[in-house]
Design a protein around this motif. Structure first.
Motif, PDB file in Angstrom:
ATOM      1  N   ALA A 118     -57.564  -1.641 -30.165  1.00 25.06           N
ATOM      2  CA  ALA A 118     -56.744  -2.180 -31.255  1.00 25.06           C
ATOM      3  C   ALA A 118     -56.488  -3.679 -31.064  1.00 25.06           C
ATOM      4  N   GLY A 119     -56.847  -4.223 -29.898  1.00 30.88           N
ATOM      5  CA  GLY A 119     -56.725  -5.667 -29.691  1.00 30.88           C
ATOM      6  C   GLY A 119     -55.708  -6.096 -28.644  1.00 30.88           C
ATOM      7  N   PHE A 120     -55.126  -5.144 -27.920  1.00 30.71           N
ATOM      8  CA  PHE A 120     -54.198  -5.516 -26.844  1.00 30.71           C
ATOM      9  C   PHE A 120     -54.975  -5.751 -25.550  1.00 30.71           C
ATOM     10  N   GLU A 121     -54.419  -6.627 -24.702  1.00 31.48           N
ATOM     11  CA  GLU A 121     -55.010  -6.784 -23.365  1.00 31.48           C
ATOM     12  C   GLU A 121     -54.337  -5.731 -22.490  1.00 31.48           C
ATOM     13  N   VAL A 122     -55.111  -4.755 -22.020  1.00 26.73           N
ATOM     14  CA  VAL A 122     -54.513  -3.640 -21.286  1.00 26.73           C
ATOM     15  C   VAL A 122     -54.910  -3.679 -19.816  1.00 26.73           C
ATOM     16  N   HIS A 123     -53.895  -3.601 -18.961  1.00 21.17           N
ATOM     17  CA  HIS A 123     -54.147  -3.462 -17.528  1.00 21.17           C
ATOM     18  C   HIS A 123     -53.790  -2.043 -17.147  1.00 21.17           C
ATOM     19  N   ASP A 124     -54.813  -1.196 -17.024  1.00 18.61           N
ATOM     20  CA  ASP A 124     -54.583   0.206 -16.666  1.00 18.61           C
ATOM     21  C   ASP A 124     -54.533   0.281 -15.148  1.00 18.61           C
ATOM     22  N   ILE A 125     -53.353   0.606 -14.597  1.00 20.76           N
ATOM     23  CA  ILE A 125     -53.215   0.585 -13.138  1.00 20.76           C
ATOM     24  C   ILE A 125     -53.341   1.978 -12.524  1.00 20.76           C
ATOM     25  N   GLY A 126     -53.843   2.925 -13.322  1.00 26.10           N
ATOM     26  CA  GLY A 126     -54.222   4.222 -12.761  1.00 26.10           C
ATOM     27  C   GLY A 126     -53.136   5.278 -12.775  1.00 26.10           C
ATOM     28  N   ARG A 127     -53.296   6.227 -11.864  1.00 27.35           N
ATOM     29  CA  ARG A 127     -52.365   7.357 -11.803  1.00 27.35           C
ATOM     30  C   ARG A 127     -51.667   7.372 -10.453  1.00 27.35           C
ATOM     31  N   ASP A 128     -50.611   8.183 -10.358  1.00 23.28           N
ATOM     32  CA  ASP A 128     -49.824   8.271  -9.118  1.00 23.28           C
ATOM     33  C   ASP A 128     -49.457   6.858  -8.632  1.00 23.28           C
ATOM     34  N   VAL A 129     -48.943   6.055  -9.561  1.00 24.72           N
ATOM     35  CA  VAL A 129     -48.670   4.643  -9.273  1.00 24.72           C
ATOM     36  C   VAL A 129     -47.227   4.461  -8.787  1.00 24.72           C
ATOM     37  N   PRO A 130     -47.050   3.891  -7.602  1.00 17.47           N
ATOM     38  CA  PRO A 130     -45.696   3.633  -7.113  1.00 17.47           C
ATOM     39  C   PRO A 130     -44.893   2.812  -8.126  1.00 17.47           C
ATOM     40  N   ILE A 131     -43.614   3.189  -8.270  1.00 15.19           N
ATOM     41  CA  ILE A 131     -42.739   2.580  -9.273  1.00 15.19           C
ATOM     42  C   ILE A 131     -42.789   1.051  -9.244  1.00 15.19           C
ATOM     43  N   ARG A 132     -42.699   0.502  -8.022  1.00 18.95           N
ATOM     44  CA  ARG A 132     -42.596  -0.967  -7.968  1.00 18.95           C
ATOM     45  C   ARG A 132     -43.887  -1.662  -8.405  1.00 18.95           C
ATOM     46  N   ASN A 133     -45.021  -0.966  -8.315  1.00 18.03           N
ATOM     47  CA  ASN A 133     -46.291  -1.581  -8.744  1.00 18.03           C
ATOM     48  C   ASN A 133     -46.303  -1.907 -10.240  1.00 18.03           C
ATOM     49  N   PHE A 134     -45.597  -1.084 -11.037  1.00 14.41           N
ATOM     50  CA  PHE A 134     -45.540  -1.363 -12.479  1.00 14.41           C
ATOM     51  C   PHE A 134     -44.887  -2.724 -12.711  1.00 14.41           C
ATOM     52  N   VAL A 135     -43.770  -2.932 -12.007  1.00 15.02           N
ATOM     53  CA  VAL A 135     -43.007  -4.164 -12.202  1.00 15.02           C
ATOM     54  C   VAL A 135     -43.797  -5.362 -11.665  1.00 15.02           C
ATOM     55  N   GLU A 136     -44.414  -5.171 -10.494  1.00 13.82           N
ATOM     56  CA  GLU A 136     -45.190  -6.271  -9.913  1.00 13.82           C
ATOM     57  C   GLU A 136     -46.374  -6.646 -10.802  1.00 13.82           C
ATOM     58  N   LYS A 137     -47.054  -5.642 -11.328  1.00 18.31           N
ATOM     59  CA  LYS A 137     -48.218  -5.924 -12.194  1.00 18.31           C
ATOM     60  C   LYS A 137     -47.764  -6.614 -13.481  1.00 18.31           C
ATOM     61  N   ALA A 138     -46.603  -6.194 -13.997  1.00 25.37           N
ATOM     62  CA  ALA A 138     -46.077  -6.821 -15.220  1.00 25.37           C
ATOM     63  C   ALA A 138     -45.788  -8.298 -14.978  1.00 25.37           C
ATOM     64  N   LYS A 139     -45.211  -8.603 -13.816  1.00 27.99           N
ATOM     65  CA  LYS A 139     -44.928 -10.006 -13.472  1.00 27.99           C
ATOM     66  C   LYS A 139     -46.222 -10.796 -13.361  1.00 27.99           C
ATOM     67  N   GLU A 140     -47.165 -10.223 -12.617  1.00 26.11           N
ATOM     68  CA  GLU A 140     -48.444 -10.888 -12.338  1.00 26.11           C
ATOM     69  C   GLU A 140     -49.220 -11.198 -13.628  1.00 26.11           C
ATOM     70  N   THR A 141     -49.158 -10.287 -14.588  1.00 28.48           N
ATOM     71  CA  THR A 141     -49.971 -10.460 -15.798  1.00 28.48           C
ATOM     72  C   THR A 141     -49.184 -11.068 -16.954  1.00 28.48           C
ATOM     73  N   GLY A 142     -47.874 -11.266 -16.758  1.00 24.05           N
ATOM     74  CA  GLY A 142     -47.024 -11.765 -17.837  1.00 24.05           C
ATOM     75  C   GLY A 142     -46.962 -10.754 -18.982  1.00 24.05           C
ATOM     76  N   ALA A 143     -46.857  -9.462 -18.614  1.00 27.44           N
ATOM     77  CA  ALA A 143     -46.933  -8.401 -19.628  1.00 27.44           C
ATOM     78  C   ALA A 143     -45.777  -8.439 -20.623  1.00 27.44           C
ATOM     79  N   ASP A 144     -46.105  -8.050 -21.862  1.00 26.98           N
ATOM     80  CA  ASP A 144     -45.090  -7.913 -22.909  1.00 26.98           C
ATOM     81  C   ASP A 144     -44.549  -6.493 -22.927  1.00 26.98           C
ATOM     82  N   MET A 145     -45.342  -5.565 -22.379  1.00 30.23           N
ATOM     83  CA  MET A 145     -44.949  -4.156 -22.449  1.00 30.23           C
ATOM     84  C   MET A 145     -45.505  -3.377 -21.262  1.00 30.23           C
ATOM     85  N   ILE A 146     -44.725  -2.359 -20.837  1.00 26.26           N
ATOM     86  CA  ILE A 146     -45.225  -1.425 -19.833  1.00 26.26           C
ATOM     87  C   ILE A 146     -45.310  -0.055 -20.487  1.00 26.26           C
TER      88      ILE A 146
END
Ligand code: B12
Length: 213
Positions: A118-146
């Motif tokens: 649909a046109g979003f830049e998606v960073h799929d970080i997989g399954r069984d992902v530690p909670i803090r990795n979501f936040v770290e990846k969001a910071k690293e990529t400047g994410a608008d949404m998790i």
């Protein structure tokens, strides 16, 4: 064959748990039916039925694993023909994954694929992902949404924990949170303070556009 018959064939192929049958049905349907419909109304419908049969003791875990494997192969075959969604400016950046303790990733991956096409830049970080990795990846990529997927009642609390960690890090105002997965509901989304809930991948695209555009 009518679209209904093709969709039924896709669903039946998943229920048969045979990869060859699924790939053949996808090949047959792909020139007739849009990829998103093949996935949601054909393959995912079959997978839901597999879930029902598993719950009733009519299918066993190895069958479910074979059906899951066949479904992943079917979706991969379709991905090749889907729009890359990389023309021009991205609609937004989304980090998507399945929370810690949960290995279910079929639905999550479909959501990633549909958001991407649909046109979003998606960073799929997989399954069984530690909670803090979501936040770290969001910071690293400047994410608008998790995007947070959870398929088990026991892993649903992980969605809440990511929101709490975002708050602690002072990021909650910057990053929207979309939740999904079979046990998630609109009421749960409201309870944990998520921005939205989506029942399936096409609804996820609609919700993401509503929140980010
Ligand atoms: C396939 C499957 C598996 C496969 C997973 C393969 C894989 N790579 O994903 C395998 C065999 C590995 C597996 C393992 C297990 N499973 Co299992 N599994 C399923 C099954 C049958 C189907 C799930 C699925 O893929 N559905 C098809 C996809 C397309 O649908 P979906 O995932 O719901 O995704 C859609 C929406 O939910 C939404 N969505 C999904 N994610 C997201 C994310 C966002 C951000 C958004 C917006 C939307 C969204 O959009 C998707 C597309 O439309 C379900 C039954 C069910 N009814 O869900 C059980 C089920 C989820 N499993 C279950 C269990 C218990 C297990 C196991 C513990 C083993 C066991 N004893 O049965 C292990 C878990 C190990 C672990 N730690 O995670 C239970 C969970 C019960 C609970 N506690 O709530 C279920 C409900 C079956 C049951 N009734 O017992 N499983």
């Amino acid at each position: 064959m009518t679209s209904e018959e093709l969709l039924q064939e896709l669903s039946d192929a998943i229920i048969s748990c045979k990869k060859d049958a699924v790939l053949a049905a996808v090949e047959k349907a792909k020139s007739e039916i849009p990829a998103s419909e093949i996935i949601e109304k054909g393959l995912a419908a079959g997978m839901n039925e597999v879930g029902v049969l598993f719950e009733r003791g009519k299918l066993f875990l190895p069958h479910v694993m074979m059906a899951a494997d066949a479904m992943t192969a079917g979706v991969s075959l379709l991905e090749a023909g889907m729009p890359a969604g990389d023309q021009g400016k991205k609609l937004g950046v989304i980090v998507n994954g399945t929370v810690e303790g949960d290995v279910h990733d079929i639905g999550k991956s479909i959501v990633s694929t549909m958001l991407q096409s649909a046109g979003f830049e998606v960073h799929d970080i997989g399954r069984d992902v530690p909670i803090r990795n979501f936040v770290e990846k969001a910071k690293e990529t400047g994410a608008d949404m998790i995007g947070l997927s959870a398929l088990m009642t026991t892993t649903l609390p992980g969605q809440k924990e990511v929101i709490e960690l975002l708050k602690e890090g002072g990021l909650r105002e910057k990053v929207k949170v979309m939740i999904g997965g079979a046990p998630a509901t609109q009421a749960w989304a409201e309870k944990i303070g998520a921005d939205c809930y989506a029942e399936n991948a096409s609804e996820a695209v609609t919700r993401a556009k509503e929140l980010l555009l």
